[in-house]
Design an enzyme around this catalytic site. Structure first.
Site, short mmCIF file in Angstrom:
data_model
loop_
_atom_site.label_atom_id
_atom_site.label_comp_id
_atom_site.label_asym_id
_atom_site.label_seq_id
_atom_site.Cartn_x
_atom_site.Cartn_y
_atom_site.Cartn_z
N CYS A 84 4.30 -15.77 -11.65
CA CYS A 84 5.37 -16.01 -12.19
C CYS A 84 5.77 -15.15 -13.24
CB CYS A 84 5.34 -17.57 -12.90
SG CYS A 84 4.36 -18.56 -11.65
N SER A 208 10.17 -27.26 -13.92
CA SER A 208 10.98 -26.29 -13.72
C SER A 208 11.71 -26.38 -12.49
CB SER A 208 10.45 -24.86 -14.41
OG SER A 208 9.38 -24.45 -13.73
N ILE A 210 13.23 -25.13 -8.67
CA ILE A 210 12.82 -24.16 -7.57
C ILE A 210 14.35 -23.42 -7.48
CG2 ILE A 210 12.20 -23.74 -5.26
CD1 ILE A 210 10.57 -26.14 -5.50
N LYS A 329 12.85 -24.51 -17.46
CA LYS A 329 13.36 -25.93 -17.40
C LYS A 329 14.56 -26.16 -16.94
CE LYS A 329 12.36 -29.39 -16.67
NZ LYS A 329 13.42 -30.14 -16.48
N HIS A 333 13.60 -21.22 -12.33
CA HIS A 333 12.58 -20.23 -12.47
C HIS A 333 12.31 -19.45 -11.01
CE1 HIS A 333 8.72 -18.67 -13.03
NE2 HIS A 333 8.02 -19.66 -12.86
#
Lengths: 385, 147
Positions: A84, A208, A210, A329, A333
């Protein structure tokens, strides 16, 4: 050491982008970025591509799709990965290319196409982002890991589900003001608290999104930046640290130790401390992660993160505005793009171009990008002229 | 018994004996013959002294719960199969998982099938045991000690 500046930024629309492929998403961000810098690709020496998961993109060398699609050949391009934190790893690699003298102008693009696979498959791919050999056999998912971290933080410091939900309320409020955000709507505390359970104690609004999306930055050497760009933003601190693969082998679960290490290195290199930071984007993959980041970055004492959001100190006007772009959030992400998107927000804030979300006259900004559950962490510090 | 019967996806490793031991009812770790560092999950190479002379040792299976969760949105391998009856009332009730600290920084991950979520507390005394599932797979569960 050579100085390196951000001289152009381009942010694509984040969301469920069923209208576009990986390479088309990247094109949007790269085109916007070149326009912002006032450059053409002819003037760019090299490129770094951040893509976290080739399992999402059905491709072993997804970065080649991108240099091909923008017609960058024969100039150098390669992919970097840091889960990430991939976007920040790409930025760091771009910085290294210029600081070493290998290049004068670098294009850094981060992109991820996550919604083309069904959600259970996406959940599985990310769950195996923990330890596929020793943890995944227990049905672990990313929310699951952070839920175990949240339970530890709640037990040790009395952090509450309400405080976590307050992070969601703040980030969704700012997300509603960001046209590039995946979810542009506010949520109430009640709605966040009553959303369904994903992994106890984390609920839907603690997680968060997808998301598909791309973001791009152009970096330049001091000489080039000064001649091309009116408002260069200098990268003055780069910290990077790692930790164990399994959370079960960490000293404690209430800190991300690699954040503390990376922050220490970045603060030292920039010659500043936590109190000097005017604006920050931190890795809020889950609401508890933002609370822990406040503590590990030194914005408050250990264990006081829940109180910091409760007192609204991380809103604009507070002691340290955090994630006023909506964060992971609300903005979403897309793994490879996230770190670049964070640096774009700081650049826009330091240039004074953040519109309704503008923090008053910031001089120094910080990005904090966590890979996985803290296996890799990048902290970068930025400064305007 | 293959390593995959425990790990789902990975079958080739030097520490395959771990699964054979689970199958025989034992939870085992490795210890470096040179520096004495213990590893759970087991490793075939020591990252403290970079040697590869390891021995298998039994470890304590009783300890305090380090942390836990209950995952309601499972990954693909653990997702419930949709019932064929369209109006079925079957509700998916997942199993909690936890990490048990059995020795200093030696921690065992396992399923917690027999305790209500509300009654699971960090620090509670528990015991880890291998368990064979109906489909032949093998895994580890955590159960409370003297409630």
């Amino acid at each position: 050491m050579k100085k390196v500046a951000i001289i152009g930024v381009g942010h694509g629309k984040f969301g469920v982008r069923s209208d576009a492929s990986l390479r088309e998403l990247a094109f949007e961000a790269i085109k916007t970025c070149l326009d912002d810098a006032g450059l053409s690709l002819k003037e760019v020496d090299g490129m770094v591509t951040g893509i976290a998961g080739d399992e999402f993109s059905f491709s072993l060398q997804p970065s080649a799709q991108i240099h091909d699609y923008i017609g960058f050949q024969p100039k150098p391009n390669f992919r970097v990965e840091g889960a990430c934190a991939t976007g920040s790893v790409a930025l760091r690699t771009g910085w290294m290319s210029i600081a070493s003298g290998l290049a004068d102008i670098m294009l850094v693009v981060g992109v991820e196409k996550m919604t083309e696979v069904p959600t259970p498959v996406a959940t599985e791919i990310m769950g195996r982002g923990g330890d596929a050999m020793w943890e995944y056999p227990f049905g672990t998912t990313f929310p699951g890991y952070y839920a175990m971290i949240a339970n530890a933080h709640m037990a040790e410091f009395g952090t509450t589900e309400e405080q976590m939900a307050m992070v969601a309320v703040k980030n969704h409020y700012y997300g509603s003001l960001n046209p590039f955000a995946h979810m542009q709507k506010e949520v109430t505390l009640d709605k966040a608290l009553s959303s369904f359970m994903v992994a106890y104690p984390l609920k839907l609004f603690d997680c968060s999104l997808i998301t598909d999306g791309a973001a791009a930055i152009i970096l330049a050497s001091e000489e080039k930046a000064k001649s091309i760009c009116k408002k260069p933003v200098w990268i003055v601190g780069l910290g990077f640290a790692t930790d164990t693969m399994r959370i079960s082998e960490r000293e404690k679960l209430t800190s991300i130790q690699a954040t503390r290490e990376a922050a220490k290195i970045a603060y030292k290199m920039a010659g500043v401390g936590p109190r000097d930071i005017d604006i920050a984007t931190v890795h809020d993959c889950f609401t508890i992660a933002e609370i822990i980041a406040y503590e590990d970055l030194g914005f408050c004492e250990k264990g006081e993160g829940g109180k910091l959001i409760e007192s609204k100190e991380t809103y604009i006007g507070g002691s340290i505005p955090v994630n006023v772009d909506g964060g992971l959030k609300a903005k979403g992400h897309p793994l490879g793009a996230t770190g670049i998107s964070m640096a774009i927000e700081i650049t826009k804030q330091l240039r004074g171009e953040a519109g309704p979300r503008q923090v008053k006259d910031p001089e120094i900004g910080l990005t904090h990008n966590v890979g996985g559950t803290g296996q890799v962490v990048a902290v970068h510090i930025f400064r305007r002229e | 018994m293959e390593f995959k019967d425990f790990s789902l996806g990975i079958s080739q490793t030097k520490v395959f004996r771990f699964v054979e031991e689970l199958s025989a009812g034992n939870i085992v770790a490795t210890i470096c013959k040179k520096c004495g560092q213990k590893y759970y999950p087991p490793r075939s190479d020591c990252c403290k002294c970079m040697e590869s002379q390891m021995e298998w040792i039994p470890i304590s299976v009783e300890g305090n719960l380090f942390t836990f969760t209950k995952i309601y949105i499972p990954p693909k391998h653990f997702a419930p199969i949709q019932p064929l009856m369209p109006f079925s009332n079957i509700q998916f009730d997942p199993c909690a998982i936890g990490i048990l600290e059995v020795e200093d920084k030696l921690r065992i991950m396992g399923w917690i099938p027999k305790v209500e979520l509300k009654k699971i507390k960090i620090g509670m005394r528990m015991k880890a045991s291998p368990i064979r599932l109906q489909d032949g797979r093998i895994t580890i569960i955590l159960e409370p000690l003297n409630p």
